[in-house]
Scaffold this active site. Structure first.
Site, mmCIF file in Angstrom:
data_model
loop_
_atom_site.group_PDB
_atom_site.id
_atom_site.type_symbol
_atom_site.label_atom_id
_atom_site.label_comp_id
_atom_site.label_asym_id
_atom_site.label_seq_id
_atom_site.Cartn_x
_atom_site.Cartn_y
_atom_site.Cartn_z
ATOM 1 N N LYS A 34 -1.106 4.077 46.739
ATOM 2 C CA LYS A 34 -2.251 4.998 46.609
ATOM 3 C C LYS A 34 -2.821 4.980 45.192
ATOM 4 C CE LYS A 34 -1.485 9.534 45.873
ATOM 5 N NZ LYS A 34 -2.191 10.176 44.744
ATOM 6 N N ASN A 35 -1.956 5.146 44.200
ATOM 7 C CA ASN A 35 -2.456 5.289 42.834
ATOM 8 C C ASN A 35 -3.080 4.006 42.292
ATOM 9 O OD1 ASN A 35 -1.749 7.949 42.842
ATOM 10 N ND2 ASN A 35 0.111 7.701 41.600
ATOM 11 N N CYS A 128 -4.592 21.989 38.767
ATOM 12 C CA CYS A 128 -3.573 21.334 39.575
ATOM 13 C C CYS A 128 -2.346 22.218 39.605
ATOM 14 C CB CYS A 128 -3.256 19.985 38.936
ATOM 15 S SG CYS A 128 -2.085 19.071 39.865
ATOM 16 N N ARG A 133 -3.300 19.292 33.440
ATOM 17 C CA ARG A 133 -3.433 17.834 33.389
ATOM 18 C C ARG A 133 -4.666 17.504 32.564
ATOM 19 N NH1 ARG A 133 -1.897 15.543 39.263
ATOM 20 N NH2 ARG A 133 -1.745 13.604 38.109
ATOM 21 N N ASP A 320 7.076 11.615 40.360
ATOM 22 C CA ASP A 320 6.634 11.698 41.755
ATOM 23 C C ASP A 320 7.795 11.568 42.748
ATOM 24 O OD1 ASP A 320 4.088 12.092 40.852
ATOM 25 O OD2 ASP A 320 3.348 10.083 41.322
ATOM 26 N N ARG A 412 -2.631 13.149 52.007
ATOM 27 C CA ARG A 412 -3.297 12.552 50.839
ATOM 28 C C ARG A 412 -2.567 11.299 50.395
ATOM 29 N NH1 ARG A 412 -2.713 15.770 46.078
ATOM 30 N NH2 ARG A 412 -3.378 13.768 45.273
HETATM 31 C C1 UD1 Z 1 -0.716 9.549 37.281
HETATM 32 C C2 UD1 Z 1 -0.470 9.531 38.764
HETATM 33 C C3 UD1 Z 1 0.439 10.682 39.188
HETATM 34 C C4 UD1 Z 1 1.705 10.704 38.353
HETATM 35 C C5 UD1 Z 1 1.383 10.655 36.864
HETATM 36 C C6 UD1 Z 1 2.628 10.537 35.989
HETATM 37 C C7 UD1 Z 1 -2.589 8.600 39.531
HETATM 38 C C8 UD1 Z 1 -3.852 8.807 40.293
HETATM 39 N N1 UD1 Z 1 -1.758 9.648 39.451
HETATM 40 O O1 UD1 Z 1 -1.431 10.751 36.992
HETATM 41 O O2 UD1 Z 1 0.779 10.520 40.569
HETATM 42 O O3 UD1 Z 1 2.431 11.903 38.634
HETATM 43 O O4 UD1 Z 1 0.537 9.516 36.580
HETATM 44 O O5 UD1 Z 1 3.354 9.416 36.338
HETATM 45 O O6 UD1 Z 1 -2.323 7.522 39.060
HETATM 46 N N2 UD1 Z 1 -1.307 14.151 29.253
HETATM 47 C C9 UD1 Z 1 -1.706 14.707 28.055
HETATM 48 N N3 UD1 Z 1 -2.976 14.437 27.600
HETATM 49 C C10 UD1 Z 1 -3.833 13.656 28.300
HETATM 50 C C11 UD1 Z 1 -3.416 13.078 29.521
HETATM 51 C C12 UD1 Z 1 -2.145 13.347 29.968
HETATM 52 O O7 UD1 Z 1 -0.953 15.441 27.403
HETATM 53 O O8 UD1 Z 1 -4.963 13.473 27.833
HETATM 54 C C13 UD1 Z 1 0.058 14.444 29.767
HETATM 55 C C14 UD1 Z 1 -0.013 15.244 31.065
HETATM 56 O O9 UD1 Z 1 -0.123 16.630 30.819
HETATM 57 C C15 UD1 Z 1 1.310 14.900 31.711
HETATM 58 C C16 UD1 Z 1 1.561 13.456 31.245
HETATM 59 O O10 UD1 Z 1 0.696 13.234 30.129
HETATM 60 O O11 UD1 Z 1 2.320 15.691 31.180
HETATM 61 C C17 UD1 Z 1 1.324 12.402 32.304
HETATM 62 O O12 UD1 Z 1 -0.015 12.446 32.702
HETATM 63 P P1 UD1 Z 1 -0.813 11.129 33.101
HETATM 64 O O13 UD1 Z 1 0.022 9.923 32.873
HETATM 65 O O14 UD1 Z 1 -2.151 11.199 32.482
HETATM 66 O O15 UD1 Z 1 -0.953 11.341 34.660
HETATM 67 P P2 UD1 Z 1 -2.184 10.932 35.597
HETATM 68 O O16 UD1 Z 1 -2.764 9.651 35.145
HETATM 69 O O17 UD1 Z 1 -3.078 12.084 35.784
#
Ligand code: UD1
Length: 433
Positions: A34-35, A128, A133, A320, A412
Protein backbone atom coordinates in the site's frame (compact mmCIF):
# COMPACT_ATOMS: atom_id res chain seq x y z
CA UNK A 1 -32.90 -2.53 28.35
CA UNK A 2 -30.27 0.12 27.71
CA UNK A 3 -27.54 -2.51 27.77
CA UNK A 4 -29.47 -4.72 25.31
CA UNK A 5 -29.97 -1.77 22.93
CA UNK A 6 -26.28 -0.88 23.07
CA UNK A 7 -25.32 -4.50 22.43
CA UNK A 8 -27.64 -4.77 19.42
CA UNK A 9 -26.25 -1.50 18.00
CA UNK A 10 -22.79 -2.99 18.34
CA UNK A 11 -23.86 -6.04 16.31
CA UNK A 12 -25.51 -3.84 13.64
CA UNK A 13 -22.22 -2.06 12.82
CA UNK A 14 -20.28 -3.46 9.86
CA UNK A 15 -18.06 -6.11 11.40
CA UNK A 16 -16.21 -9.35 10.91
CA UNK A 17 -17.47 -12.30 12.94
CA UNK A 18 -14.45 -14.48 13.60
CA UNK A 19 -14.97 -17.95 14.96
CA UNK A 20 -11.63 -18.45 16.72
CA UNK A 21 -9.51 -21.43 17.58
CA UNK A 22 -9.12 -22.93 14.09
CA UNK A 23 -5.72 -23.67 12.59
CA UNK A 24 -4.54 -22.10 9.36
CA UNK A 25 -2.86 -24.13 6.61
CA UNK A 26 -1.59 -23.91 3.05
CA UNK A 27 -0.45 -20.77 1.26
CA UNK A 28 -1.50 -17.16 1.68
CA UNK A 29 -0.80 -14.50 -0.98
CA UNK A 30 0.65 -11.11 -0.14
CA UNK A 31 -0.53 -8.15 -2.24
CA UNK A 32 1.50 -5.18 -3.43
CA UNK A 33 2.59 -2.68 -0.78
CA UNK A 34 0.00 0.00 0.00
CA UNK A 35 2.57 2.57 1.07
CA UNK A 36 4.63 2.02 -2.08
CA UNK A 37 1.70 2.00 -4.49
CA UNK A 38 0.29 5.27 -3.10
CA UNK A 39 3.53 7.18 -3.59
CA UNK A 40 4.34 5.55 -6.96
CA UNK A 41 0.96 6.77 -8.17
CA UNK A 42 1.82 10.37 -7.25
CA UNK A 43 5.16 10.01 -9.06
CA UNK A 44 3.16 9.68 -12.30
CA UNK A 45 2.49 13.44 -11.96
CA UNK A 46 6.12 13.99 -13.01
CA UNK A 47 5.67 13.06 -16.67
CA UNK A 48 3.11 13.55 -19.42
CA UNK A 49 3.65 10.00 -20.63
CA UNK A 50 1.71 7.01 -19.23
CA UNK A 51 3.07 5.27 -16.14
CA UNK A 52 1.82 1.70 -15.80
CA UNK A 53 2.02 0.01 -12.40
CA UNK A 54 1.18 -3.62 -11.71
CA UNK A 55 0.70 -5.58 -8.47
CA UNK A 56 -1.37 -2.67 -7.11
CA UNK A 57 -3.51 -3.82 -4.16
CA UNK A 58 -7.32 -3.45 -4.13
CA UNK A 59 -7.75 -1.05 -1.22
CA UNK A 60 -9.98 1.90 -0.39
CA UNK A 61 -6.83 4.05 0.03
CA UNK A 62 -5.84 3.27 -3.58
CA UNK A 63 -9.33 4.21 -4.79
CA UNK A 64 -8.99 7.45 -2.76
CA UNK A 65 -5.67 8.25 -4.41
CA UNK A 66 -7.21 7.61 -7.88
CA UNK A 67 -9.90 10.21 -7.07
CA UNK A 68 -7.32 12.74 -5.85
CA UNK A 69 -5.19 12.36 -8.99
CA UNK A 70 -8.27 12.53 -11.23
CA UNK A 71 -9.24 15.80 -9.52
CA UNK A 72 -5.92 17.21 -10.82
CA UNK A 73 -6.68 16.11 -14.39
CA UNK A 74 -4.78 12.80 -14.36
CA UNK A 75 -6.30 10.08 -16.56
CA UNK A 76 -6.51 6.86 -14.56
CA UNK A 77 -7.39 3.46 -15.96
CA UNK A 78 -7.53 0.40 -13.76
CA UNK A 79 -7.78 -3.28 -14.65
CA UNK A 80 -7.31 -5.99 -12.04
CA UNK A 81 -4.02 -5.21 -10.26
CA UNK A 82 -2.84 -2.83 -13.01
CA UNK A 83 -3.17 0.94 -13.05
CA UNK A 84 -2.16 3.26 -15.88
CA UNK A 85 -1.79 6.93 -14.99
CA UNK A 86 -1.40 9.65 -17.61
CA UNK A 87 -0.71 13.24 -16.60
CA UNK A 88 -0.76 14.76 -20.13
CA UNK A 89 -3.44 17.35 -19.39
CA UNK A 90 -3.16 18.35 -15.74
CA UNK A 91 -5.69 21.07 -14.99
CA UNK A 92 -5.20 21.60 -11.29
CA UNK A 93 -2.49 21.96 -8.68
CA UNK A 94 -4.78 21.84 -5.63
CA UNK A 95 -6.19 18.48 -4.54
CA UNK A 96 -9.47 18.99 -2.64
CA UNK A 97 -9.42 19.07 1.17
CA UNK A 98 -12.13 16.39 1.64
CA UNK A 99 -9.98 13.87 -0.26
CA UNK A 100 -6.55 14.79 1.13
CA UNK A 101 -7.81 14.91 4.71
CA UNK A 102 -8.44 11.18 4.84
CA UNK A 103 -5.26 10.10 3.04
CA UNK A 104 -1.95 11.38 4.39
CA UNK A 105 0.13 10.07 1.48
CA UNK A 106 -1.71 12.43 -0.86
CA UNK A 107 0.13 15.36 0.79
CA UNK A 108 3.32 13.95 -0.74
CA UNK A 109 1.93 15.03 -4.18
CA UNK A 110 3.20 18.52 -3.32
CA UNK A 111 6.71 17.34 -4.37
CA UNK A 112 5.92 16.19 -7.92
CA UNK A 113 3.37 18.99 -8.55
CA UNK A 114 5.97 21.58 -7.63
CA UNK A 115 8.75 19.86 -9.59
CA UNK A 116 6.67 19.48 -12.76
CA UNK A 117 4.41 22.55 -12.74
CA UNK A 118 6.29 24.97 -10.50
CA UNK A 119 3.29 25.48 -8.22
CA UNK A 120 1.16 23.49 -5.78
CA UNK A 121 -1.50 24.15 -3.12
CA UNK A 122 -2.09 21.14 -0.92
CA UNK A 123 -4.18 21.05 2.28
CA UNK A 124 -2.30 19.88 5.37
CA UNK A 125 -3.10 16.23 6.02
CA UNK A 126 -5.81 15.67 8.62
CA UNK A 127 -5.39 14.85 12.29
CA UNK A 128 -4.46 11.31 13.05
CA UNK A 129 -5.54 9.14 15.97
CA UNK A 130 -2.10 7.54 16.40
CA UNK A 131 -0.34 10.86 17.12
CA UNK A 132 0.82 14.17 15.68
CA UNK A 133 2.17 13.71 12.17
CA UNK A 134 3.90 16.95 11.20
CA UNK A 135 5.14 17.86 7.71
CA UNK A 136 7.84 20.27 8.86
CA UNK A 137 10.61 18.22 7.25
CA UNK A 138 8.80 18.07 3.91
CA UNK A 139 8.46 21.86 3.89
CA UNK A 140 12.04 22.47 5.02
CA UNK A 141 13.27 20.28 2.16
CA UNK A 142 11.18 22.08 -0.47
CA UNK A 143 12.45 25.44 0.79
CA UNK A 144 16.05 24.22 0.58
CA UNK A 145 15.38 23.39 -3.10
CA UNK A 146 14.46 27.04 -3.63
CA UNK A 147 10.67 26.94 -3.29
CA UNK A 148 8.72 29.66 -1.56
CA UNK A 149 6.41 27.89 0.87
CA UNK A 150 3.58 29.45 2.80
CA UNK A 151 1.27 27.71 5.27
CA UNK A 152 -1.99 29.53 5.83
CA UNK A 153 -5.46 28.45 6.92
CA UNK A 154 -4.47 24.81 6.74
CA UNK A 155 -3.19 24.99 3.16
CA UNK A 156 0.43 24.70 2.08
CA UNK A 157 1.25 26.78 -1.00
CA UNK A 158 4.59 26.13 -2.67
CA UNK A 159 5.97 27.80 -5.79
CA UNK A 160 9.19 28.42 -7.66
CA UNK A 161 9.91 32.16 -7.42
CA UNK A 162 10.76 34.55 -10.24
CA UNK A 163 10.87 33.44 -13.84
CA UNK A 164 12.58 30.18 -13.22
CA UNK A 165 10.64 27.01 -13.88
CA UNK A 166 12.97 24.59 -12.12
CA UNK A 167 13.98 24.08 -8.52
CA UNK A 168 17.68 24.18 -7.62
CA UNK A 169 19.64 21.16 -6.40
CA UNK A 170 20.54 21.43 -2.70
CA UNK A 171 22.06 19.55 0.22
CA UNK A 172 19.33 18.60 2.64
CA UNK A 173 19.86 17.08 6.07
CA UNK A 174 16.67 15.74 7.65
CA UNK A 175 16.20 16.19 11.41
CA UNK A 176 14.47 12.80 11.51
CA UNK A 177 14.38 10.10 8.82
CA UNK A 178 10.77 10.76 7.79
CA UNK A 179 9.50 8.42 5.06
CA UNK A 180 7.07 10.98 3.64
CA UNK A 181 9.60 13.83 3.72
CA UNK A 182 12.23 11.71 1.95
CA UNK A 183 9.70 10.76 -0.75
CA UNK A 184 8.38 14.31 -1.17
CA UNK A 185 11.88 15.79 -1.53
CA UNK A 186 13.00 12.98 -3.85
CA UNK A 187 10.09 13.65 -6.20
CA UNK A 188 10.70 17.41 -6.16
CA UNK A 189 14.46 17.08 -6.71
CA UNK A 190 14.38 14.74 -9.75
CA UNK A 191 13.48 17.61 -12.07
CA UNK A 192 15.64 20.24 -10.29
CA UNK A 193 18.61 21.98 -11.83
CA UNK A 194 21.80 20.36 -10.47
CA UNK A 195 22.60 17.76 -7.84
CA UNK A 196 20.70 17.28 -4.57
CA UNK A 197 21.56 15.13 -1.59
CA UNK A 198 19.31 13.94 1.24
CA UNK A 199 21.21 13.03 4.41
CA UNK A 200 19.59 11.09 7.25
CA UNK A 201 17.10 9.86 4.63
CA UNK A 202 14.47 7.24 5.48
CA UNK A 203 15.77 3.79 4.50
CA UNK A 204 12.39 2.06 4.18
CA UNK A 205 11.96 -0.32 1.19
CA UNK A 206 9.14 1.90 -0.10
CA UNK A 207 11.66 4.75 -0.59
CA UNK A 208 13.85 2.38 -2.60
CA UNK A 209 10.82 1.30 -4.66
CA UNK A 210 10.08 4.94 -5.47
CA UNK A 211 13.69 5.58 -6.52
CA UNK A 212 13.63 2.46 -8.73
CA UNK A 213 10.45 3.63 -10.47
CA UNK A 214 11.85 7.14 -10.96
CA UNK A 215 15.10 5.72 -12.37
CA UNK A 216 13.09 3.61 -14.81
CA UNK A 217 11.42 6.90 -15.87
CA UNK A 218 14.83 8.45 -16.60
CA UNK A 219 15.81 9.92 -13.21
CA UNK A 220 19.37 9.67 -11.88
CA UNK A 221 19.10 8.64 -8.24
CA UNK A 222 21.64 6.65 -6.25
CA UNK A 223 21.87 5.53 -2.63
CA UNK A 224 18.13 5.04 -1.98
CA UNK A 225 17.66 2.43 0.74
CA UNK A 226 20.61 3.93 2.63
CA UNK A 227 20.92 7.12 4.71
CA UNK A 228 22.42 9.27 1.91
CA UNK A 229 20.53 9.69 -1.36
CA UNK A 230 22.03 11.58 -4.32
CA UNK A 231 19.77 12.94 -7.05
CA UNK A 232 21.18 14.36 -10.26
CA UNK A 233 18.39 16.51 -11.70
CA UNK A 234 17.20 15.80 -15.26
CA UNK A 235 15.23 18.07 -17.62
CA UNK A 236 12.32 15.66 -18.00
CA UNK A 237 11.10 12.17 -17.25
CA UNK A 238 9.41 9.67 -19.53
CA UNK A 239 6.73 7.09 -18.85
CA UNK A 240 7.22 3.43 -18.04
CA UNK A 241 5.39 0.15 -18.51
CA UNK A 242 4.64 -2.74 -16.24
CA UNK A 243 6.44 -1.52 -13.10
CA UNK A 244 5.70 -4.02 -10.29
CA UNK A 245 4.97 -2.67 -6.79
CA UNK A 246 7.02 -4.51 -4.12
CA UNK A 247 5.17 -7.02 -1.90
CA UNK A 248 3.62 -5.49 1.23
CA UNK A 249 6.00 -6.25 4.09
CA UNK A 250 3.43 -5.18 6.69
CA UNK A 251 0.74 -7.46 5.26
CA UNK A 252 3.28 -10.31 5.09
CA UNK A 253 4.28 -9.67 8.72
CA UNK A 254 0.61 -9.68 9.74
CA UNK A 255 0.08 -13.10 8.09
CA UNK A 256 3.23 -14.54 9.71
CA UNK A 257 1.86 -13.38 13.07
CA UNK A 258 -1.56 -14.86 12.21
CA UNK A 259 0.19 -18.21 11.75
CA UNK A 260 2.09 -17.78 15.01
CA UNK A 261 -0.94 -16.79 17.08
CA UNK A 262 -2.93 -19.80 15.79
CA UNK A 263 0.17 -22.03 16.16
CA UNK A 264 -0.21 -23.04 12.50
CA UNK A 265 2.28 -23.83 9.74
CA UNK A 266 1.65 -21.44 6.84
CA UNK A 267 3.40 -20.48 3.60
CA UNK A 268 3.35 -16.70 3.08
CA UNK A 269 4.27 -15.52 -0.42
CA UNK A 270 5.71 -13.43 -2.02
CA UNK A 271 8.01 -11.99 0.65
CA UNK A 272 11.34 -10.16 0.35
CA UNK A 273 12.99 -11.38 3.60
CA UNK A 274 15.42 -8.41 3.78
CA UNK A 275 12.39 -6.11 4.07
CA UNK A 276 11.35 -7.91 7.25
CA UNK A 277 14.69 -8.77 8.91
CA UNK A 278 13.87 -7.28 12.34
CA UNK A 279 10.44 -8.91 12.37
CA UNK A 280 11.74 -12.33 11.29
CA UNK A 281 14.38 -12.16 14.02
CA UNK A 282 11.73 -11.48 16.69
CA UNK A 283 9.54 -14.31 15.37
CA UNK A 284 12.55 -16.67 15.58
CA UNK A 285 13.36 -15.37 19.09
CA UNK A 286 9.84 -16.20 20.25
CA UNK A 287 10.03 -19.76 18.98
CA UNK A 288 9.04 -19.84 15.30
CA UNK A 289 11.00 -21.65 12.59
CA UNK A 290 11.15 -19.72 9.32
CA UNK A 291 12.28 -21.26 6.05
CA UNK A 292 12.76 -19.49 2.75
CA UNK A 293 10.75 -21.45 0.21
CA UNK A 294 10.68 -20.17 -3.38
CA UNK A 295 9.47 -16.55 -3.32
CA UNK A 296 8.02 -16.90 0.14
CA UNK A 297 8.53 -17.98 3.72
CA UNK A 298 7.14 -20.99 5.56
CA UNK A 299 6.56 -20.38 9.23
CA UNK A 300 6.25 -23.18 11.79
CA UNK A 301 5.53 -21.85 15.26
CA UNK A 302 6.75 -23.67 18.38
CA UNK A 303 5.83 -22.94 21.97
CA UNK A 304 5.56 -19.13 21.74
CA UNK A 305 7.74 -17.36 24.34
CA UNK A 306 7.59 -13.68 25.30
CA UNK A 307 10.12 -11.33 23.65
CA UNK A 308 10.52 -7.55 23.92
CA UNK A 309 10.27 -5.13 21.01
CA UNK A 310 10.97 -1.43 20.48
CA UNK A 311 9.66 0.19 17.30
CA UNK A 312 12.20 2.08 15.20
CA UNK A 313 12.68 3.44 11.69
CA UNK A 314 13.76 0.81 9.11
CA UNK A 315 15.71 -1.46 9.48
CA UNK A 316 14.32 -1.60 13.04
CA UNK A 317 11.02 -3.19 14.06
CA UNK A 318 8.22 -1.34 12.20
CA UNK A 319 5.63 0.61 14.17
CA UNK A 320 3.00 -0.71 11.74
CA UNK A 321 3.48 -4.25 13.15
CA UNK A 322 3.54 -3.27 16.83
CA UNK A 323 -0.19 -3.86 17.42
CA UNK A 324 -0.31 -7.27 15.64
CA UNK A 325 2.82 -8.35 17.54
CA UNK A 326 1.20 -7.32 20.82
CA UNK A 327 -1.78 -9.59 20.02
CA UNK A 328 0.72 -12.44 19.57
CA UNK A 329 2.54 -11.63 22.80
CA UNK A 330 -0.81 -11.59 24.67
CA UNK A 331 -0.84 -15.38 24.20
CA UNK A 332 2.90 -16.04 24.74
CA UNK A 333 4.58 -17.70 27.73
CA UNK A 334 6.07 -15.03 29.98
CA UNK A 335 6.14 -11.23 30.05
CA UNK A 336 7.14 -8.99 27.17
CA UNK A 337 7.84 -5.27 27.08
CA UNK A 338 6.60 -3.46 23.96
CA UNK A 339 7.82 0.11 23.47
CA UNK A 340 6.35 2.40 20.83
CA UNK A 341 8.92 5.02 19.84
CA UNK A 342 7.49 6.44 16.58
CA UNK A 343 3.98 7.59 17.54
CA UNK A 344 2.89 8.94 20.93
CA UNK A 345 -0.67 7.61 20.79
CA UNK A 346 -0.40 4.18 19.22
CA UNK A 347 -1.58 2.04 22.11
CA UNK A 348 -5.35 2.20 21.60
CA UNK A 349 -5.53 -1.52 20.89
CA UNK A 350 -4.45 -2.25 24.49
CA UNK A 351 -7.94 -1.60 25.90
CA UNK A 352 -9.54 -3.81 23.24
CA UNK A 353 -7.10 -6.67 23.84
CA UNK A 354 -7.85 -6.35 27.57
CA UNK A 355 -11.55 -6.82 26.76
CA UNK A 356 -10.56 -10.17 25.27
CA UNK A 357 -8.80 -11.20 28.47
CA UNK A 358 -5.25 -10.04 27.70
CA UNK A 359 -3.17 -9.04 30.71
CA UNK A 360 -1.48 -5.75 29.75
CA UNK A 361 -0.23 -2.83 31.85
CA UNK A 362 0.35 0.44 30.06
CA UNK A 363 3.02 2.92 31.14
CA UNK A 364 2.97 5.81 28.67
CA UNK A 365 3.97 4.35 25.31
CA UNK A 366 5.24 1.11 26.81
CA UNK A 367 3.05 -1.94 27.30
CA UNK A 368 3.98 -4.74 29.68
CA UNK A 369 2.24 -7.82 28.38
CA UNK A 370 1.87 -10.90 30.54
CA UNK A 371 0.91 -13.79 28.29
CA UNK A 372 -2.29 -15.73 29.08
CA UNK A 373 -3.09 -19.27 27.88
CA UNK A 374 -6.26 -18.20 25.98
CA UNK A 375 -7.97 -15.03 24.82
CA UNK A 376 -11.76 -14.94 24.98
CA UNK A 377 -14.17 -13.54 22.40
CA UNK A 378 -15.72 -10.05 22.76
CA UNK A 379 -17.06 -7.29 20.55
CA UNK A 380 -14.01 -5.13 19.76
CA UNK A 381 -13.22 -2.15 17.57
CA UNK A 382 -10.04 -1.41 15.65
CA UNK A 383 -9.26 2.28 16.15
CA UNK A 384 -6.78 2.50 13.26
CA UNK A 385 -5.58 0.32 10.43
CA UNK A 386 -3.02 -1.78 12.27
CA UNK A 387 -5.04 -1.92 15.50
CA UNK A 388 -7.84 -3.50 13.42
CA UNK A 389 -5.40 -6.12 12.13
CA UNK A 390 -4.39 -6.88 15.72
CA UNK A 391 -8.06 -7.48 16.57
CA UNK A 392 -8.39 -9.91 13.65
CA UNK A 393 -5.36 -11.88 14.90
CA UNK A 394 -6.68 -11.93 18.46
CA UNK A 395 -10.05 -13.12 17.12
CA UNK A 396 -8.42 -15.96 15.15
CA UNK A 397 -6.91 -17.35 18.34
CA UNK A 398 -9.74 -16.62 20.83
CA UNK A 399 -12.28 -19.04 22.19
CA UNK A 400 -15.72 -18.26 20.71
CA UNK A 401 -16.86 -15.69 18.16
CA UNK A 402 -15.21 -12.27 18.16
CA UNK A 403 -16.89 -9.33 16.43
CA UNK A 404 -14.36 -6.90 15.00
CA UNK A 405 -15.69 -3.46 13.96
CA UNK A 406 -13.67 -0.61 12.52
CA UNK A 407 -13.65 -2.17 9.05
CA UNK A 408 -13.20 1.16 7.28
CA UNK A 409 -9.69 1.19 8.73
CA UNK A 410 -9.01 -2.45 7.87
CA UNK A 411 -10.17 -2.02 4.25
CA UNK A 412 -7.79 0.93 3.82
CA UNK A 413 -4.78 -1.36 4.07
CA UNK A 414 -5.64 -5.05 3.77
CA UNK A 415 -6.70 -6.37 0.37
CA UNK A 416 -9.56 -8.82 1.06
CA UNK A 417 -8.13 -10.06 4.34
CA UNK A 418 -11.05 -12.26 5.31
CA UNK A 419 -11.12 -14.05 1.93
CA UNK A 420 -7.37 -14.71 2.12
CA UNK A 421 -7.55 -16.06 5.68
CA UNK A 422 -10.74 -18.06 5.01
CA UNK A 423 -9.02 -19.86 2.13
CA UNK A 424 -6.43 -21.02 4.69
CA UNK A 425 -9.00 -22.43 7.10
CA UNK A 426 -10.06 -19.40 9.17
CA UNK A 427 -13.78 -18.97 9.84
CA UNK A 428 -14.64 -15.34 9.19
CA UNK A 429 -17.87 -13.77 7.97
CA UNK A 430 -18.34 -10.13 7.02
CA UNK A 431 -21.56 -8.46 8.12
CA UNK A 432 -22.21 -5.15 6.44
CA UNK A 433 -24.49 -3.86 9.20
C1 UD1 B 1 4.92 6.36 6.74
C2 UD1 B 1 3.92 5.27 6.50
C3 UD1 B 1 3.27 4.80 7.80
C4 UD1 B 1 4.34 4.44 8.82
C5 UD1 B 1 5.36 5.56 8.97
C6 UD1 B 1 6.52 5.19 9.89
C7 UD1 B 1 3.11 5.92 4.29
C8 UD1 B 1 1.98 6.41 3.45
N1 UD1 B 1 2.88 5.78 5.60
O1 UD1 B 1 4.20 7.48 7.26
O2 UD1 B 1 2.46 3.65 7.53
O3 UD1 B 1 3.71 4.21 10.09
O4 UD1 B 1 5.91 5.90 7.68
O5 UD1 B 1 7.15 4.06 9.43
O6 UD1 B 1 4.17 5.63 3.78
N2 UD1 B 1 8.09 13.41 11.86
C9 UD1 B 1 8.52 14.63 12.33
N3 UD1 B 1 8.56 15.70 11.46
C10 UD1 B 1 8.17 15.57 10.17
C11 UD1 B 1 7.74 14.32 9.68
C12 UD1 B 1 7.71 13.26 10.56
O7 UD1 B 1 8.86 14.78 13.51
O8 UD1 B 1 8.22 16.58 9.45
C13 UD1 B 1 8.03 12.25 12.79
C14 UD1 B 1 6.58 11.80 13.00
O9 UD1 B 1 5.95 12.54 14.01
C15 UD1 B 1 6.77 10.36 13.40
C16 UD1 B 1 8.02 9.93 12.61
O10 UD1 B 1 8.67 11.14 12.20
O11 UD1 B 1 7.08 10.27 14.75
C17 UD1 B 1 7.74 9.06 11.41
O12 UD1 B 1 6.94 9.76 10.51
P1 UD1 B 1 7.11 9.58 8.93
O13 UD1 B 1 8.25 8.69 8.62
O14 UD1 B 1 7.05 10.92 8.31
O15 UD1 B 1 5.78 8.80 8.60
P2 UD1 B 1 4.87 8.93 7.29
O16 UD1 B 1 5.72 9.13 6.10
O17 UD1 B 1 3.76 9.86 7.53
Amino acid sequence: MVVAAAASQEILKPHLAIDGGHSLRGEIRVSGAKNSALVLMTAALLTEEPVELCNVPALTDIAGMCSILESLGMRVSRRDDRITLTADALNGTEPPYELVNSLRASFFSIGPLLGRLGHARVPLPGGCRIGARPVVEHIRGLKALGAVVDVRHGIVTASIPGRRNRLNGAQIVLDCPSVGATETILMAAVLADGVSTIENAAQEPEVQDLANLLNSMGAKISGAGGPLITIEGVAQLHGCRNYPVIPDRIEAGTFLMAAAITRSTLHVTPVIPEHLSAVLQKLRDCGCVLEVNGDGLTITPGDIQAVDITTQPFPGFPTDLQAPFMALMATAKGTSVISEKIYENRMQHVGELQRMGASIRLEGSTAIVEGVPFLGSAPVTGSDLRASAAMVLAGLSANGTTQVSGLKHLDRGYDNIEAKLTRCGARINRHNG
